[in-house]
Design a protein around this motif. Structure first.
Motif, PDB file in Angstrom:
ATOM      1  N   LEU A 472      24.934  26.275  35.330  1.00 37.22           N
ATOM      2  CA  LEU A 472      25.391  26.016  33.965  1.00 37.22           C
ATOM      3  C   LEU A 472      24.266  26.105  32.949  1.00 37.22           C
ATOM      4  O   LEU A 472      24.530  26.113  31.741  1.00 37.22           O
ATOM      5  CB  LEU A 472      26.037  24.627  33.883  1.00 37.22           C
ATOM      6  N   LEU A 473      23.017  26.166  33.408  1.00 33.09           N
ATOM      7  CA  LEU A 473      21.889  26.321  32.484  1.00 33.09           C
ATOM      8  C   LEU A 473      21.851  27.698  31.850  1.00 33.09           C
ATOM      9  O   LEU A 473      21.169  27.899  30.835  1.00 33.09           O
ATOM     10  CB  LEU A 473      20.576  26.047  33.216  1.00 33.09           C
ATOM     11  N   VAL A 474      22.541  28.651  32.438  1.00 37.33           N
ATOM     12  CA  VAL A 474      22.584  30.011  31.896  1.00 37.33           C
ATOM     13  C   VAL A 474      23.656  30.067  30.807  1.00 37.33           C
ATOM     14  O   VAL A 474      24.837  29.802  31.069  1.00 37.33           O
ATOM     15  CB  VAL A 474      22.886  31.034  33.004  1.00 37.33           C
ATOM     16  N   VAL A 475      23.255  30.402  29.589  1.00 34.89           N
ATOM     17  CA  VAL A 475      24.205  30.503  28.479  1.00 34.89           C
ATOM     18  C   VAL A 475      25.060  31.747  28.677  1.00 34.89           C
ATOM     19  O   VAL A 475      24.536  32.844  28.885  1.00 34.89           O
ATOM     20  CB  VAL A 475      23.458  30.569  27.131  1.00 34.89           C
ATOM     21  N   PRO A 476      26.388  31.621  28.647  1.00 39.08           N
ATOM     22  CA  PRO A 476      27.245  32.797  28.859  1.00 39.08           C
ATOM     23  C   PRO A 476      27.081  33.829  27.750  1.00 39.08           C
ATOM     24  O   PRO A 476      26.940  33.494  26.573  1.00 39.08           O
ATOM     25  CB  PRO A 476      28.661  32.204  28.889  1.00 39.08           C
ATOM     26  N   LYS A 477      27.081  35.078  28.162  1.00 34.05           N
ATOM     27  CA  LYS A 477      26.949  36.177  27.205  1.00 34.05           C
ATOM     28  C   LYS A 477      28.327  36.665  26.766  1.00 34.05           C
ATOM     29  O   LYS A 477      29.336  36.393  27.400  1.00 34.05           O
ATOM     30  CB  LYS A 477      26.165  37.330  27.843  1.00 34.05           C
ATOM     31  N   GLU A 478      28.329  37.408  25.664  1.00 37.48           N
ATOM     32  CA  GLU A 478      29.583  37.945  25.162  1.00 37.48           C
ATOM     33  C   GLU A 478      30.160  38.942  26.152  1.00 37.48           C
ATOM     34  O   GLU A 478      29.476  39.878  26.578  1.00 37.48           O
ATOM     35  CB  GLU A 478      29.373  38.628  23.807  1.00 37.48           C
ATOM     36  N   PRO A 479      31.412  38.759  26.578  1.00 39.57           N
ATOM     37  CA  PRO A 479      31.984  39.681  27.572  1.00 39.57           C
ATOM     38  C   PRO A 479      32.223  41.062  26.989  1.00 39.57           C
ATOM     39  O   PRO A 479      32.467  41.223  25.785  1.00 39.57           O
ATOM     40  CB  PRO A 479      33.305  38.992  27.960  1.00 39.57           C
ATOM     41  N   SER A 480      32.151  42.043  27.845  1.00 41.79           N
ATOM     42  CA  SER A 480      32.387  43.423  27.423  1.00 41.79           C
ATOM     43  C   SER A 480      33.883  43.682  27.276  1.00 41.79           C
ATOM     44  O   SER A 480      34.728  42.844  27.606  1.00 41.79           O
ATOM     45  CB  SER A 480      31.794  44.389  28.453  1.00 41.79           C
ATOM     46  N   GLY A 481      34.203  44.873  26.770  1.00 41.04           N
ATOM     47  CA  GLY A 481      35.608  45.220  26.585  1.00 41.04           C
ATOM     48  C   GLY A 481      36.377  45.269  27.894  1.00 41.04           C
ATOM     49  O   GLY A 481      37.544  44.871  27.958  1.00 41.04           O
ATOM     50  N   GLU A 482      35.726  45.742  28.956  1.00 41.82           N
ATOM     51  CA  GLU A 482      36.401  45.790  30.252  1.00 41.82           C
ATOM     52  C   GLU A 482      36.696  44.393  30.775  1.00 41.82           C
ATOM     53  O   GLU A 482      37.758  44.139  31.347  1.00 41.82           O
ATOM     54  CB  GLU A 482      35.535  46.567  31.246  1.00 41.82           C
ATOM     55  N   GLU A 483      35.762  43.471  30.582  1.00 45.67           N
ATOM     56  CA  GLU A 483      35.986  42.097  31.026  1.00 45.67           C
ATOM     57  C   GLU A 483      37.111  41.437  30.232  1.00 45.67           C
ATOM     58  O   GLU A 483      37.920  40.686  30.788  1.00 45.67           O
ATOM     59  CB  GLU A 483      34.694  41.291  30.894  1.00 45.67           C
ATOM     60  N   ILE A 484      37.145  41.717  28.930  1.00 42.22           N
ATOM     61  CA  ILE A 484      38.223  41.168  28.107  1.00 42.22           C
ATOM     62  C   ILE A 484      39.565  41.726  28.549  1.00 42.22           C
ATOM     63  O   ILE A 484      40.561  41.001  28.672  1.00 42.22           O
ATOM     64  CB  ILE A 484      37.969  41.470  26.621  1.00 42.22           C
ATOM     65  N   GLU A 485      39.601  43.019  28.812  1.00 40.35           N
ATOM     66  CA  GLU A 485      40.857  43.636  29.239  1.00 40.35           C
ATOM     67  C   GLU A 485      41.298  43.091  30.591  1.00 40.35           C
ATOM     68  O   GLU A 485      42.484  42.850  30.833  1.00 40.35           O
ATOM     69  CB  GLU A 485      40.675  45.155  29.321  1.00 40.35           C
ATOM     70  N   LYS A 486      40.331  42.854  31.464  1.00 45.15           N
ATOM     71  CA  LYS A 486      40.668  42.298  32.778  1.00 45.15           C
ATOM     72  C   LYS A 486      41.167  40.869  32.655  1.00 45.15           C
ATOM     73  O   LYS A 486      42.061  40.442  33.390  1.00 45.15           O
ATOM     74  CB  LYS A 486      39.427  42.357  33.672  1.00 45.15           C
ATOM     75  N   ARG A 487      40.613  40.114  31.710  1.00 43.64           N
ATOM     76  CA  ARG A 487      41.004  38.710  31.551  1.00 43.64           C
ATOM     77  C   ARG A 487      42.377  38.585  30.912  1.00 43.64           C
ATOM     78  O   ARG A 487      43.205  37.787  31.332  1.00 43.64           O
ATOM     79  CB  ARG A 487      39.964  37.968  30.713  1.00 43.64           C
ATOM     80  N   PHE A 488      42.640  39.380  29.898  1.00 46.58           N
ATOM     81  CA  PHE A 488      43.895  39.269  29.181  1.00 46.58           C
ATOM     82  C   PHE A 488      44.999  40.139  29.763  1.00 46.58           C
ATOM     83  O   PHE A 488      46.126  40.100  29.292  1.00 46.58           O
ATOM     84  CB  PHE A 488      43.700  39.635  27.704  1.00 46.58           C
ATOM     85  N   GLY A 489      44.681  40.973  30.733  1.00 48.49           N
ATOM     86  CA  GLY A 489      45.720  41.793  31.346  1.00 48.49           C
ATOM     87  C   GLY A 489      46.000  43.028  30.519  1.00 48.49           C
ATOM     88  O   GLY A 489      45.258  44.003  30.540  1.00 48.49           O
ATOM     89  N   SER A 490      47.061  43.018  29.760  1.00 52.88           N
ATOM     90  CA  SER A 490      47.508  44.188  28.998  1.00 52.88           C
ATOM     91  C   SER A 490      46.968  44.159  27.572  1.00 52.88           C
ATOM     92  O   SER A 490      47.712  44.349  26.621  1.00 52.88           O
ATOM     93  CB  SER A 490      49.035  44.230  28.972  1.00 52.88           C
ATOM     94  N   LEU A 491      45.702  43.889  27.411  1.00 53.57           N
ATOM     95  CA  LEU A 491      45.106  43.935  26.069  1.00 53.57           C
ATOM     96  C   LEU A 491      44.805  45.380  25.700  1.00 53.57           C
ATOM     97  O   LEU A 491      44.178  46.113  26.453  1.00 53.57           O
ATOM     98  CB  LEU A 491      43.823  43.103  26.045  1.00 53.57           C
ATOM     99  N   LEU A 492      45.265  45.775  24.528  1.00 51.18           N
ATOM    100  CA  LEU A 492      45.056  47.144  24.077  1.00 51.18           C
ATOM    101  C   LEU A 492      43.699  47.272  23.423  1.00 51.18           C
ATOM    102  O   LEU A 492      43.397  46.562  22.458  1.00 51.18           O
ATOM    103  CB  LEU A 492      46.158  47.541  23.086  1.00 51.18           C
ATOM    104  N   ILE A 493      42.865  48.139  23.936  1.00 52.96           N
ATOM    105  CA  ILE A 493      41.549  48.394  23.372  1.00 52.96           C
ATOM    106  C   ILE A 493      41.578  49.782  22.741  1.00 52.96           C
ATOM    107  O   ILE A 493      41.934  50.774  23.380  1.00 52.96           O
ATOM    108  CB  ILE A 493      40.468  48.297  24.451  1.00 52.96           C
ATOM    109  N   GLU A 494      41.237  49.824  21.484  1.00 49.61           N
ATOM    110  CA  GLU A 494      41.396  51.063  20.727  1.00 49.61           C
ATOM    111  C   GLU A 494      40.459  52.155  21.260  1.00 49.61           C
ATOM    112  O   GLU A 494      40.880  53.279  21.518  1.00 49.61           O
ATOM    113  CB  GLU A 494      41.122  50.793  19.253  1.00 49.61           C
ATOM    114  N   SER A 495      39.177  51.865  21.396  1.00 48.44           N
ATOM    115  CA  SER A 495      38.228  52.871  21.880  1.00 48.44           C
ATOM    116  C   SER A 495      37.997  52.649  23.358  1.00 48.44           C
ATOM    117  O   SER A 495      37.263  51.770  23.758  1.00 48.44           O
ATOM    118  CB  SER A 495      36.896  52.720  21.139  1.00 48.44           C
TER     119      SER A 495
END
Length: 865
Positions: A472-495
């Motif tokens: 937990l000492l490691v500060v989480p980084k901003e997730p990439s578009g692929e990680e967001i799409e994997k987390r939300f399932g059917s998230l539409l990513i424009e590019s």
């Protein structure tokens, strides 16, 4: 419009609708009914206008009612109709519906005139009328027709029209009374939120899938997104709008329990929009800040559990934590100190949100200080559950991960002052897990506050939980578009970039195997020495300078000698075997041997020293139980022992009692060995065996004996010595010494003592003295039931379970009836009110044991009678 012209319109409309309602109620002619429905659809702004009515030859009917007088103020009359008469007309049409009436209409006419009247009119009135009619109508054709209309209404997203109409601010319309408007909104919100429950109660097994919460709430979520898109367009065009109704409906859905499903539907789209559009950020902030106070927690908590990165929380919430005291209380106090969650993401989002902006930095430092105060508070450690304490430890470590160098000098002195009593509190805690958590957190905090100064270093076992805390000492980084799409399932990513197709894992493995075989087959890697077989060295013994002792006294003298490490190691390794092989010799020196082993220390770092010494002590106690038990129980309360030695005494007594109560291994081996293995094998088979085999093969048997031999009977060796193990351990527990205070600081020893008494009692199962031992243990633990330390309460609950297992049920019902009744009520209070989760589990287990025991006893009584 002047007041006179408005009143004239209302008068004309009232006269006109009186005639229409009268004709609609009494009419039985199909053609006339179609004309009336056409007029109503025209006034309700359906998919037809005045020209369409003219094409349908309805001019005569319109003229009869005087509809041509409305041409000059058509929009005014339509507004009056929708506001005052549309709901009444729909109710009359529903009451008039029957199988006979519908059978007279052609199918296209039904869809146009009846269904269209409900699906293309004012959505708010239609929804309220349909939901009210479904509640009031009994089973039959009308109910199924209303359900069908409501399904079509929802599936065509007419709810979005309702939501959009509440967002618009029409300055041309006269202002309605605020009380009546709010009452109308309350009715509409209640109808929308309670629809799944009402439909389930009304339709029961015939309920439609559309009304199930898993389908209905996502449908509302999609309507929400359409409405927010509409609001975004209005704001972009500088048009005034209102989100009050949206906020109230959203809060009501969340507080009803639909927050998780609703956020699962709308969060993917909102997360994508707020990344690039500030207007969407303002809309999300307005929705959350506009919620009623009672709905804030139920709406914010699912959001924080689902946002994948703490940097995006500010785009949804903004800085309302600084301005809104209610939000500040929820985020800074309630979610961190009064609740706990297994999800680390919640803590990372809350603390990261507070620490990611200079406007919220002071709140972040105050939160970290509050967490450290609660973490180091003695009362909080005793009265909170293990899960809650782990949650606070995680929150502290996450706070430390966001700490900046400029803040360290400001908080260093105060945090060190709060840290010291917390370390002492955790080290003195009886729970091993909480003690380990305290060590980890103390190390992390001291290193974070002053990396170059003196550091704390504790000895503890590194397991998965410790590794998770350090991660937990490691500060989480901003997730990439692929990680967001994997987390939300059917998230539409424009590019969306093109990706290489992944090779199957089997191809990779086959490729590696082929490379290995190809390299192994090359002649350069071959070696002629590989064909030689290695020697079998599995039976070789390590070479030692000291000889292994052959007698027990020599072994004891070797253990006393502390100058020769090889001799001490050899004697310690041979001690268990010698003790178990010479029972008679052990009885003469049992007390002296126990004393030597108990005081033996690991001065030479012998491998498995603790296990070897423990095995030797257990062997002495088993071979000479009376002498060893008397010595160990008397020495337990003496002054010249530390806490570790007292723990060893309790562990040895418990292990020896369990071994004495179980059958001897040697008897099992002899009983299970066949005769052929004991007698010498003859090379030539006996002629009798051949004859017996032939007879056996030709003999027909109708019943066979037991396939396995009966269990070997052996006396319980613990029965005659159980009292030496049990009663002396309770004689001086309330005596306070300089080195032992069981009712004061030495809570770990007290808890382990009660656990040991429970184990010894269970070892005395089915012995003549078990009833008296159970009664004594029940009296002994009576004063410890409400102890403040959870470890003591856990040990008392364990001992209570052992009492219910060992003491016969008829004795509990006769001699201990009042005690058992009070114990049962105490166990129920523990299940309902105790803060420790493990205590609740043990109390439930004890109640189940008691109920099963009583049930078996009553069943026996019924079978006997």
């Amino acid at each position: 419009m002047s007041y006179f012209s408005k009143s004239m319109c209302e008068t004309e409309m009232r006269r006109f609708m009186r005639e229409v309602i009268n004709d609609l109620t009494t009419c039985n002619d199909q053609k006339k009914l179609v004309n009336i429905l056409s007029i109503i659809r025209f006034l309700a702004n359906a998919n037809s206008d005045k020209n369409d009515i003219t094409k349908n030859d309805d001019i005569a009917t319109i003229s009869c009612y005087g509809l041509q007088k409305f041409q000059e103020q058509e929009h005014v009359y339509k507004h009056l109709f929708c506001k005052l008469y549309y709901s009444q007309i729909l109710t009359i049409v529903l009451n008039k519906l029957s199988v006979e009436l519908i059978s007279e209409f052609p199918k296209n006419k039904i869809r146009t005139h009846i269904d269209g009247l409900f699906l293309h009119g004012p959505a708010t009135h239609t929804f309220l009328v349909l939901t009210r009619s479904i509640t009031n109508v009994s089973q039959g054709f009308k109910l199924h027709k209303c359900v069908s209309l409501l399904e079509d209404f929802l599936c065509s997203h007419r709810l979005a029209n309702i939501l959009k109409s509440t967002c618009s601010i029409d300055v041309c319309d006269p202002a309605d009374d605020s009380n009546s408007s709010r009452l109308h909104w309350d009715q509409l919100i209640m109808a929308i939120v309670s629809l799944p429950d009402n439909m389930a109660n009304k339709l029961q097994e015939q309920n439609s899938e559309v009304f199930l919460p898993a389908n209905y709430i996502p449908l509302i979520g999609r309507d929400f997104m359409q409405t927010l898109q509409y609001v975004h367009g209005m704001i972009s065009n500088n048009t005034d709008c209102s989100l009050e109704f949206i906020c109230r409906l959203f809060g009501k859905l969340c507080i009803t329990g639909y927050g998780d499903i609703l956020w699962d539907t709308i969060l993917p789209g909102l997360y994508q929009h707020v990344q690039t559009d500030y207007i969407w950020c303002r809309i999300c902030m307005r929705i959350l800040t506009g919620l009623p106070d009672r709905c804030l927690e139920s709406a914010i908590l699912p959001l924080l559990n689902k946002i994948p990165w703490y940097g995006t929380v500010g785009k949804f919430v903004g800085d309302c934590v600084v301005d809104n005291p209610r939000v500040q209380y929820i985020l800074c106090t309630k979610l961190l100190l009064h609740r706990f969650s297994e999800q680390v993401l919640l803590l990372q989002n809350v603390i990261g949100y507070l620490a990611s902006s200079h406007t919220r930095r002071q709140l972040y430092l105050q939160v970290m200080k509050n967490l450290l105060q609660v973490w180091g508070d003695v009362s909080a450690v005793k009265h909170t559950s293990y899960e809650q304490h782990l949650y606070i430890c995680r929150a502290l470590i996450i706070c430390i991960s966001h700490l900046k160098n400029e803040d360290k000098q400001e908080i260093k002195g105060e945090f060190h002052r709060l840290l010291m009593p917390g370390i002492q509190c955790h080290i003195a805690c009886a729970d091993v897990k909480i003690r380990k958590q305290g060590m980890v957190v103390a190390e992390i905090i001291t290193k974070a506050l002053d990396a170059t100064g003196p550091q704390l270093k504790f000895e503890y076992e590194h397991d998965a939980e410790v590794d998770a805390l350090f991660s937990l000492l490691v500060v989480p980084k901003e997730p990439s578009g692929e990680e967001i799409e994997k987390r939300f399932g059917s998230l539409l990513i424009e590019s969306e970039t093109t990706r290489e197709p992944l090779k199957p894992a089997t191809e990779e493995i086959n490729k590696k195997d082929s490379n290995k075989t190809s390299t192994a087959e090359t002649p350069s890697d071959l070696d002629s020495d590989d064909d030689m077989e290695p020697f079998d060295m599995s039976h070789d013994l390590p070479v030692t300078k000291s000889k292994t002792p052959k007698y027990i006294r020599d072994c004891m003298e070797g253990l006393i000698c502390s100058d020769d490490p090889d001799r001490v190691e050899a004697c310690l390794k041979a001690s268990e075997h010698l003790i178990r092989a010479n029972r008679d010799a052990v009885r003469e020196i049992a007390a002296e041997l126990c004393k030597v082993l108990l005081h033996l220390s690991d001065n030479f770092a012998i491998t498995n020293f603790l296990l070897l010494r423990f095995a030797a002590l257990v062997a002495v106690t088993v071979q000479s139980p009376e002498e060893s038990a008397v010595f160990l129980t008397n020495e337990f309360y003496e002054r010249n022992y530390n806490l570790r030695q007292r723990m060893d005494i309790l562990e040895v007594l418990a292990a020896a009692a369990q071994e004495l109560s179980s059958p001897e291994k040697s008897d099992k081996v002899k009983a299970s060995k066949p005769v052929e293995e004991i007698a010498p094998k003859c090379e030539v088979s006996n002629w009798r065996e051949i004859v017996e085999k032939r007879i056996e093969s030709k003999t027909r048997r109708f019943a066979k004996g037991p396939r396995q031999p009966p269990p070997h009977e052996s006396a319980n060796r613990f029965s005659c010595v159980a009292g030496y193990f049990f009663y002396p351990l309770m004689k001086h527990f309330d005596r306070k010494e300089s080195t032992l205070d069981l009712l004061g600081e030495d809570l770990l020893i007290l808890g382990r003592l009660v656990f040991t008494l429970g184990i010894i009692l269970y070892a005395a199962l089915h012995t003549p003295n078990c009833q008296r031992m159970g009664t004594t243990l029940l009296e002994f633990t009576w004063s410890l039931r409400f102890h403040t330390d959870p470890y003591i309460r856990q040990s008392v609950l364990f001992a209570t379970s052992m009492i219910f297992l060992v003491v016969p049920c008829h004795f509990l019902l006769s001699d201990l009836q009042s005690e058992v009744t009070e114990t049962k009520s105490w166990l129920q209070d523990v299940v309902e009110k105790d803060s420790n989760t493990e205590c609740k589990k043990l109390a439930i287990q004890a109640l189940v044991l008691l109920e099963n025991s009583l049930k078996n006893e009553f069943d026996k009584g019924v079978s006997v009678t």
